[in-house]
Design a protein around this motif. Structure first.
Motif, mmCIF file in Angstrom:
data_model
loop_
_atom_site.group_PDB
_atom_site.id
_atom_site.type_symbol
_atom_site.label_atom_id
_atom_site.label_comp_id
_atom_site.label_asym_id
_atom_site.label_seq_id
_atom_site.Cartn_x
_atom_site.Cartn_y
_atom_site.Cartn_z
ATOM 1 N N ALA A 22 0.861 -1.178 0.013
ATOM 2 C CA ALA A 22 -0.047 -0.094 0.027
ATOM 3 C C ALA A 22 0.957 1.248 0.193
ATOM 4 C CB ALA A 22 -0.789 0.040 1.306
ATOM 5 N N ASP A 25 2.599 1.555 -3.563
ATOM 6 C CA ASP A 25 1.464 1.912 -4.778
ATOM 7 C C ASP A 25 0.653 3.017 -4.469
ATOM 8 O OD1 ASP A 25 2.271 -0.406 -5.871
ATOM 9 O OD2 ASP A 25 0.854 -1.602 -5.229
ATOM 10 N N LYS A 26 0.706 3.691 -3.397
ATOM 11 C CA LYS A 26 -0.158 4.701 -2.968
ATOM 12 C C LYS A 26 -1.571 4.451 -2.914
ATOM 13 C CE LYS A 26 3.192 7.515 -2.506
ATOM 14 N NZ LYS A 26 4.725 6.402 -2.720
ATOM 15 N N GLN A 27 -1.938 3.342 -2.366
ATOM 16 C CA GLN A 27 -3.162 2.658 -2.228
ATOM 17 C C GLN A 27 -3.747 2.621 -0.654
ATOM 18 O OE1 GLN A 27 -5.125 1.962 -5.004
ATOM 19 N NE2 GLN A 27 -3.308 2.858 -6.140
ATOM 20 N N TRP A 28 -4.999 2.568 -0.525
ATOM 21 C CA TRP A 28 -5.692 2.678 0.854
ATOM 22 C C TRP A 28 -5.866 1.017 1.009
ATOM 23 C CZ3 TRP A 28 -4.694 6.818 3.255
ATOM 24 C CH2 TRP A 28 -4.603 8.122 2.690
ATOM 25 N N GLN A 98 0.945 9.768 0.895
ATOM 26 C CA GLN A 98 -0.567 9.519 0.566
ATOM 27 C C GLN A 98 -1.322 10.828 1.129
ATOM 28 O OE1 GLN A 98 -0.003 4.861 0.928
ATOM 29 N NE2 GLN A 98 -2.278 5.218 0.869
ATOM 30 N N ARG A 143 -1.384 4.488 5.422
ATOM 31 C CA ARG A 143 -1.790 3.537 4.328
ATOM 32 C C ARG A 143 -3.288 3.192 4.997
ATOM 33 N NH1 ARG A 143 2.673 5.696 5.544
ATOM 34 N NH2 ARG A 143 2.768 4.775 7.305
ATOM 35 N N GLN A 145 -7.200 3.926 5.143
ATOM 36 C CA GLN A 145 -8.076 4.917 4.599
ATOM 37 C C GLN A 145 -8.879 5.537 5.924
ATOM 38 O OE1 GLN A 145 -11.187 3.542 1.684
ATOM 39 N NE2 GLN A 145 -10.941 5.568 0.782
#
Length: 262
Positions: A22, A25-28, A98, A143, A145
């Motif tokens: 996370a 990839d800069k994902q939550w 992020q 990381r 949300q």
């Protein structure tokens, strides 16, 4: 002393890898959908993340964050990635994070080694080992949300949502500071956003340090001269964006500054 993890080692490995992915990839991730953790599980995940993110590249952790909301609550501790420790005036790239939340803090730096031993160090010994306090900016990144209200211990597992660490003014006569009565200001783009007095959660941030230092000594098999530990926000977290400049000022003590680029 931290108890043993309750989750199996392979699951802890998987959860650490999810946090690392996370981050990359800069994902939550959403903590409420992930397995429940104990405090010991969270510390085990922290260790796996640091081992893969920097220790395997030969970088030693030399900076940590500590905090608690009340004197009656055991503090928590998290490592700060050495590549994200900066001097005052640094420029942080928004692309590396992020989100970025800025916090005004006071940190303590060791002036001598504290080797592992059978008994805890006394407060007097620990005070004698500190050679300076610093004004710092801790930046928040996550990381998760749901980072503002994560499932239990997931914020701790996510390195206590640390982003970076900007080290400002050094104060050698730190024991003379009257921190329970200390004022703090946060400026964004030369505009005063926050001004408070005596606003640390414990009044005196030193109250965190005896537990924190002894915890880290056991966990790290000792601490070294130059290691630095920050002690929690005086004003919550103020979210900033690309193009912003940030100045944290503790009047009479000093300041730390940073800029955010695209």
């Amino acid at each position: 002393m931290t108890s043993a993890p309750t989750l199996p080692s392979d699951l802890l490995d998987t959860l650490a890898q999810q946090l690392l992915q996370a981050r990359k990839d800069k994902q939550w991730l959403t903590s409420s959908t992930l397995p429940g953790l104990t405090e010991a599980d969270a510390y085990a995940i922290q260790q796996r993340v640091s081992a893969r993110l920097w220790e395997q590249q030969g970088q030693r952790t030399g900076a940590w964050k500590s905090g608690t909301g009340s004197i009656d609550v055991t503090p928590t501790v998290a490592p700060i990635w050495p590549a994200r420790v900066f001097p005052t005036g640094a420029t942080l790239s928004m692309a590396d994070y992020q989100l970025i939340g800025a916090e005004a803090e006071i940190a303590y730096r060791l002036g001598s080694d504290l080797p592992l031993r059978d008994s805890d160090y006394s407060e007097e010994e620990l005070r004698a080992a500190i050679d300076a306090a610093h004004v710092v900016i801790e930046t928040i990144d996550s990381r998760l949300q749901d980072w503002q209200s994560p499932a239990p211990f997931w914020g701790l597992a996510d390195n206590a949502v640390n982003g970076a660490f900007v080290i400002g003014t050094e104060v050698s006569d730190w024991q003379a500071l009257n921190l329970p009565a200390q004022a703090v200001e946060v400026w964004i783009n030369d505009e005063l956003k926050i001004s408070k007095t005596g606003s640390h959660a414990l009044g005196d941030p030193w109250l965190l340090m005896p537990w924190t230092l002894n915890h880290l000594i056991r966990r790290q098999q000792g601490l070294r001269k130059g290691d630095i530990i920050t002690t929690g926000s005086w004003m919550g977290s103020l979210q900033v964006k690309a193009g912003d400049s940030v100045r944290v000022n503790f009047p009479g003590i000093g300041e730390a500054t940073m800029q955010i680029s695209a």
